[in-house]
Design a protein around this motif. Structure first.
Motif, PDB file in Angstrom:
ATOM      1  N   ALA A 160      58.271  -8.615  24.831  1.00  0.00           N
ATOM      2  CA  ALA A 160      59.052  -8.956  23.642  1.00  0.00           C
ATOM      3  C   ALA A 160      59.426 -10.437  23.582  1.00  0.00           C
ATOM      4  CB  ALA A 160      60.326  -8.100  23.598  1.00  0.00           C
ATOM      5  N   ALA A 161      59.188 -11.163  24.671  1.00  0.00           N
ATOM      6  CA  ALA A 161      59.641 -12.557  24.727  1.00  0.00           C
ATOM      7  C   ALA A 161      58.852 -13.458  23.782  1.00  0.00           C
ATOM      8  CB  ALA A 161      59.546 -13.081  26.159  1.00  0.00           C
ATOM      9  N   ILE A 162      57.567 -13.138  23.566  1.00  0.00           N
ATOM     10  CA  ILE A 162      56.745 -14.021  22.748  1.00  0.00           C
ATOM     11  C   ILE A 162      57.216 -14.052  21.304  1.00  0.00           C
ATOM     12  CG2 ILE A 162      55.025 -12.228  22.303  1.00  0.00           C
ATOM     13  CD1 ILE A 162      54.374 -16.010  22.772  1.00  0.00           C
ATOM     14  N   ASP A 163      57.621 -12.885  20.755  1.00  0.00           N
ATOM     15  CA  ASP A 163      58.118 -12.856  19.377  1.00  0.00           C
ATOM     16  C   ASP A 163      59.432 -13.619  19.260  1.00  0.00           C
ATOM     17  OD1 ASP A 163      55.966 -11.338  18.527  1.00  0.00           O
ATOM     18  OD2 ASP A 163      56.971  -9.434  18.973  1.00  0.00           O
ATOM     19  N   ALA A 164      60.317 -13.423  20.224  1.00  0.00           N
ATOM     20  CA  ALA A 164      61.580 -14.169  20.214  1.00  0.00           C
ATOM     21  C   ALA A 164      61.326 -15.666  20.345  1.00  0.00           C
ATOM     22  CB  ALA A 164      62.476 -13.675  21.349  1.00  0.00           C
ATOM     23  N   LEU A 165      60.323 -16.028  21.148  1.00  0.00           N
ATOM     24  CA  LEU A 165      59.988 -17.442  21.310  1.00  0.00           C
ATOM     25  C   LEU A 165      59.522 -18.056  19.995  1.00  0.00           C
ATOM     26  CD1 LEU A 165      59.376 -19.963  23.014  1.00  0.00           C
ATOM     27  CD2 LEU A 165      57.146 -18.946  23.539  1.00  0.00           C
ATOM     28  N   GLN A 166      58.624 -17.375  19.277  1.00  0.00           N
ATOM     29  CA  GLN A 166      58.106 -17.917  18.021  1.00  0.00           C
ATOM     30  C   GLN A 166      59.217 -18.076  16.982  1.00  0.00           C
ATOM     31  OE1 GLN A 166      55.329 -19.188  17.844  1.00  0.00           O
ATOM     32  NE2 GLN A 166      53.882 -18.170  19.197  1.00  0.00           N
ATOM     33  N   GLN A 167      60.122 -17.113  16.922  1.00  0.00           N
ATOM     34  CA  GLN A 167      61.235 -17.207  15.972  1.00  0.00           C
ATOM     35  C   GLN A 167      62.103 -18.428  16.278  1.00  0.00           C
ATOM     36  OE1 GLN A 167      63.302 -13.480  16.167  1.00  0.00           O
ATOM     37  NE2 GLN A 167      61.578 -12.295  15.312  1.00  0.00           N
ATOM     38  N   ARG A 168      62.384 -18.654  17.541  1.00  0.00           N
ATOM     39  CA  ARG A 168      63.253 -19.773  17.907  1.00  0.00           C
ATOM     40  C   ARG A 168      62.546 -21.121  17.787  1.00  0.00           C
ATOM     41  NH1 ARG A 168      65.487 -15.417  19.636  1.00  0.00           N
ATOM     42  NH2 ARG A 168      67.727 -15.343  20.143  1.00  0.00           N
ATOM     43  N   ILE A 169      61.219 -21.125  17.957  1.00  0.00           N
ATOM     44  CA  ILE A 169      60.480 -22.371  17.743  1.00  0.00           C
ATOM     45  C   ILE A 169      60.525 -22.761  16.271  1.00  0.00           C
ATOM     46  CG2 ILE A 169      58.164 -23.370  17.722  1.00  0.00           C
ATOM     47  CD1 ILE A 169      57.619 -21.980  20.341  1.00  0.00           C
ATOM     48  N   GLU A 170      60.334 -21.773  15.386  1.00  0.00           N
ATOM     49  CA  GLU A 170      60.425 -22.065  13.950  1.00  0.00           C
ATOM     50  C   GLU A 170      61.810 -22.588  13.596  1.00  0.00           C
ATOM     51  OE1 GLU A 170      59.312 -18.667  11.717  1.00  0.00           O
ATOM     52  OE2 GLU A 170      57.265 -18.574  12.514  1.00  0.00           O
ATOM     53  N   ARG A 171      62.815 -21.943  14.141  1.00  0.00           N
ATOM     54  CA  ARG A 171      64.177 -22.396  13.875  1.00  0.00           C
ATOM     55  C   ARG A 171      64.412 -23.795  14.454  1.00  0.00           C
ATOM     56  NH1 ARG A 171      68.556 -22.363  17.078  1.00  0.00           N
ATOM     57  NH2 ARG A 171      70.626 -22.335  16.110  1.00  0.00           N
ATOM     58  N   GLY A 172      63.920 -24.033  15.676  1.00  0.00           N
ATOM     59  CA  GLY A 172      64.099 -25.335  16.311  1.00  0.00           C
ATOM     60  C   GLY A 172      63.380 -26.442  15.560  1.00  0.00           C
ATOM     61  N   ASN A 173      62.165 -26.156  15.039  1.00  0.00           N
ATOM     62  CA  ASN A 173      61.439 -27.166  14.279  1.00  0.00           C
ATOM     63  C   ASN A 173      62.147 -27.490  12.971  1.00  0.00           C
ATOM     64  OD1 ASN A 173      59.382 -27.519  16.143  1.00  0.00           O
ATOM     65  ND2 ASN A 173      58.082 -25.939  15.253  1.00  0.00           N
ATOM     66  N   ALA A 174      62.713 -26.467  12.329  1.00  0.00           N
ATOM     67  CA  ALA A 174      63.464 -26.717  11.100  1.00  0.00           C
ATOM     68  C   ALA A 174      64.700 -27.572  11.377  1.00  0.00           C
ATOM     69  CB  ALA A 174      63.867 -25.388  10.458  1.00  0.00           C
ATOM     70  N   LEU A 175      65.404 -27.274  12.480  1.00  0.00           N
ATOM     71  CA  LEU A 175      66.579 -28.077  12.832  1.00  0.00           C
ATOM     72  C   LEU A 175      66.168 -29.500  13.211  1.00  0.00           C
ATOM     73  CD1 LEU A 175      68.588 -25.475  14.964  1.00  0.00           C
ATOM     74  CD2 LEU A 175      69.186 -26.340  12.695  1.00  0.00           C
ATOM     75  N   HIS A 176      65.064 -29.627  13.924  1.00  0.00           N
ATOM     76  CA  HIS A 176      64.581 -30.973  14.303  1.00  0.00           C
ATOM     77  C   HIS A 176      64.215 -31.786  13.061  1.00  0.00           C
ATOM     78  CE1 HIS A 176      61.565 -33.943  15.692  1.00  0.00           C
ATOM     79  NE2 HIS A 176      62.381 -34.047  16.724  1.00  0.00           N
ATOM     80  N   ALA A 177      63.578 -31.129  12.079  1.00  0.00           N
ATOM     81  CA  ALA A 177      63.237 -31.826  10.835  1.00  0.00           C
ATOM     82  C   ALA A 177      64.495 -32.273  10.104  1.00  0.00           C
ATOM     83  CB  ALA A 177      62.388 -30.916   9.948  1.00  0.00           C
ATOM     84  N   GLU A 178      65.533 -31.433  10.121  1.00  0.00           N
ATOM     85  CA  GLU A 178      66.793 -31.816   9.476  1.00  0.00           C
ATOM     86  C   GLU A 178      67.449 -32.981  10.217  1.00  0.00           C
ATOM     87  OE1 GLU A 178      69.998 -31.611   6.770  1.00  0.00           O
ATOM     88  OE2 GLU A 178      67.923 -30.882   6.730  1.00  0.00           O
ATOM     89  N   VAL A 179      67.388 -32.966  11.534  1.00  0.00           N
ATOM     90  CA  VAL A 179      67.932 -34.085  12.314  1.00  0.00           C
ATOM     91  C   VAL A 179      67.200 -35.379  11.981  1.00  0.00           C
ATOM     92  CG1 VAL A 179      68.126 -35.027  14.648  1.00  0.00           C
ATOM     93  CG2 VAL A 179      68.809 -32.670  14.202  1.00  0.00           C
ATOM     94  N   MET A 180      65.887 -35.328  11.927  1.00  0.00           N
ATOM     95  CA  MET A 180      65.111 -36.521  11.600  1.00  0.00           C
ATOM     96  C   MET A 180      65.392 -36.998  10.184  1.00  0.00           C
ATOM     97  SD  MET A 180      63.631 -37.190  14.375  1.00  0.00           S
ATOM     98  CE  MET A 180      62.581 -38.516  13.817  1.00  0.00           C
ATOM     99  N   ARG A 181      65.591 -36.049   9.260  1.00  0.00           N
ATOM    100  CA  ARG A 181      65.905 -36.438   7.881  1.00  0.00           C
ATOM    101  C   ARG A 181      67.247 -37.152   7.811  1.00  0.00           C
ATOM    102  NH1 ARG A 181      68.731 -35.101   3.604  1.00  0.00           N
ATOM    103  NH2 ARG A 181      69.852 -33.483   4.754  1.00  0.00           N
TER     104      ARG A 181
END
Length: 556
Positions: A160-181
């Motif tokens: 089950a870890a891989i699905d949780a990982l993908q969800q958090r990567i998407e969330r982390g990339n969105a937060l990183h994009a907001e930080v860069m913006r």
């Protein structure tokens, strides 16, 4: 009879026609072959290759597990391997196979790539659960996912870890994009405003106009910007805390475990478990990232969008500058100047300028544009910035001007040839109808010569967009933190340094500390540069053909 037929065949000129056709065909085949090699080596870099895992058994040493992508292989003489200190059995064949593996895990092994002897790799396999992590720093990670944690607490493990990982990567990339913006957009706007206020205060001081009222107005504006900055800073700290709350635990193929923060990961995938369509989707996503994202890892990861933007913008500014100057010079030489020995000398000088090495133009641009002209502009219009230079340093404007001077002879020659082809009867007819010479030139001659002007512009763009040597001196850098066109006044920052695809190729290919990782990006960037130049040229060709059709009736 045959000899006479052969002589008549030679006299007809057919052999030379076939010879020219063959030379053109060879040139086209060589060009297409070169582009095919560049495309195959560059575009293949983005395909998610399978990751192999195998036991590496060096004779006389304990076996260890290795995992990585096979990059290339070569046949190496056994004597050469033995001379390098490897325990090679001299009784074997003359050659052994050596393979280059991309093993990643730089913080563990010290390097992303490792040469191994293929005969010493045993039981190779491609486990479907083998994970590849593409990170913002330290390159790729190859290993196995153990668990995903949030605020130090394990939230998922096992399958089950891989699905949780993908969800958090998407969330982390969105937060990183907001930080860069926030950092580059709103906070960048505030920093630009504070710098503008500082320069304005310094200018009023130098002019003796810094009154109490003016100082109060400046302080009020600065206080407002400081207040806006504190709000954004609090928001930025909150976002960074959210980005850093998640982590994952992973294990390398040889059993070493480590913790990786989710904010360091760009994407995670299991290439051995991906089907064809999954790999195609991944491939096009990587291609889009290459042309739309910013570079990472000393330009060996990420994208090249700032270099594309800088190349196109500089070329467009160059075209805007060189076209009017080239046309005016050609019109004067053809229409107004007395045709004598002086005019012939000028034409010879113009033709010779086209053969001057480009680096000479770079030295001229650095000496005249940057130091003389730019330094004078700083003293006249930007004294408040001293001792920091504004235009007295390499930048976009000086790079564009240097390229304009470099390509000016091409535009002059092409335009003058176009003016010479216009029938004299058209000029005389216009004058007979009562038009002045200036009206004839503006409304009859120049429109009909516009296809020739566009031809000169096409040649200028083709040369300027691929130049590198002069740009290294007058405004192009390895990495530009921001684009020269943004939302801050005056919007187009001609004094700012830029990135360029040609210089990016040089930097990645010859200055990168990670040669193996940089090599495929050299090919990919070279192909992209060819496509950008072709797109600029095709746009100019389309305009030229449109103008040619428009004025074809007047020529007849």
């Amino acid at each position: 009879m045959k000899q006479q037929t052969l002589k008549s065949w030679f006299k007809s000129g057919s052999p030379w026609v076939w010879l020219n056709a063959g030379a053109v065909a060879i040139a086209v085949i060589m060009t297409l072959g070169l582009l095919a090699v560049i495309a195959s080596r560059g575009l293949g870099h983005f395909w998610p290759a399978d990751v192999i895992e195998a036991e590496y058994r060096i004779p006389g040493q304990p076996a260890r597990l290795m995992a990585g992508e096979a990059v290339e292989s070569e046949e190496v003489p056994r004597a050469r391997l033995a001379a390098s200190g490897l325990p090679v059995d001299a009784a074997g064949g003359e050659f052994m196979t050596r393979e280059l593996l991309k093993v990643g895990n730089r913080e563990v092994f010290g390097a992303d790539f490792s040469w191994v002897i293929a005969e010493w790799l045993h039981e190779p396999r491609t486990p479907e659960d083998l994970l590849v992590l593409e990170r913002r720093e330290w390159g790729n990670f190859y290993g196995y996912l153990l668990s995903v944690s949030e605020n130090g607490q394990v939230v998922a493990s096992g399958a089950a870890a891989i699905d949780a990982l993908q969800q958090r990567i998407e969330r982390g990339n969105a937060l990183h994009a907001e930080v860069m913006r926030l950092e580059k957009g709103e906070i960048g706007r505030i920093n630009h405003g504070l710098e503008r206020l500082r320069l304005k205060t310094r200018k009023l001081e130098l002019e003796g106009r810094l009154t109490a009222t003016a100082q109060a107005d400046l302080d009020a504006e600065r206080a407002q910007l400081d207040a806006d900055y504190r709000v954004l800073e609090a928001r930025l700290v909150g976002l960074q805390q959210q980005v850093g709350r998640d982590s994952l635990r992973v294990r390398t193929a040889d059993g070493r475990e480590q913790e990786i923060g989710m904010d360091k990961i760009v994407r995670a995938y299991q290439p051995n478990a991906m089907g064809l369509f999954d790999k195609l989707g991944f491939y096009f996503a990587k291609l889009w990232e290459f042309v739309s994202d910013e570079p990472r890892e000393a330009n060996t990861e990420g994208g090249v969008f700032p270099a594309i933007f800088g190349t196109v913008l500089m070329t467009l500014i160059m075209a805007i500058i060189v076209t009017p100057f080239g046309v005016i010079a050609a019109v004067y030489l053809r229409e107004y100047a007395r045709q004598g020995w002086l005019t012939r000398v000028i034409r010879i000088a113009v033709n010779n300028l086209a053969g001057v090495p480009s680096i000479v133009y770079g030295v001229f641009g650095l000496g005249f544009f940057v130091y003389v002209l730019g330094g004078s502009l700083d003293r006249l219009f930007f004294p408040e910035s001293a001792p920091a230079p504004t235009f007295g340093t390499p930048g976009l404007m000086w790079a564009s001007l240097t390229l304009a001077i470099l390509t000016l002879p091409v535009v002059i020659v092409a335009t003058e040839e176009g003016l010479a082809r216009i029938p004299r009867a058209l000029r005389e007819g216009s004058l007979a109808l009562g038009a002045t010479k200036a009206e004839t030139l503006w409304k009859v001659v120049l429109p009909m010569a516009s296809p020739a002007m566009m031809t000169g512009l096409i040649l200028a763009v083709a040369r300027a967009a691929g130049e590198v040597a002069p740009l290294m001196l007058v405004g192009v850098v390895k990495l530009a933190p921001s684009l020269p066109l943004d939302g801050n006044y005056p919007y187009l920052h001609l004094d700012q340094k830029i990135m360029h695809l040609g210089f990016h190729i040089y930097d990645v290919g010859f200055q990168s500390p990670n040669v193996e990782a940089a090599r495929p990006l050299v090919y990919a960037t070279a192909l992209l540069l060819v496509l950008v130049i072709a797109l600029l040229n095709f746009s100019a060709v389309y305009i030229r053909n449109h103008l040619r059709e428009k004025y074809k009736a007047l020529e007849h």
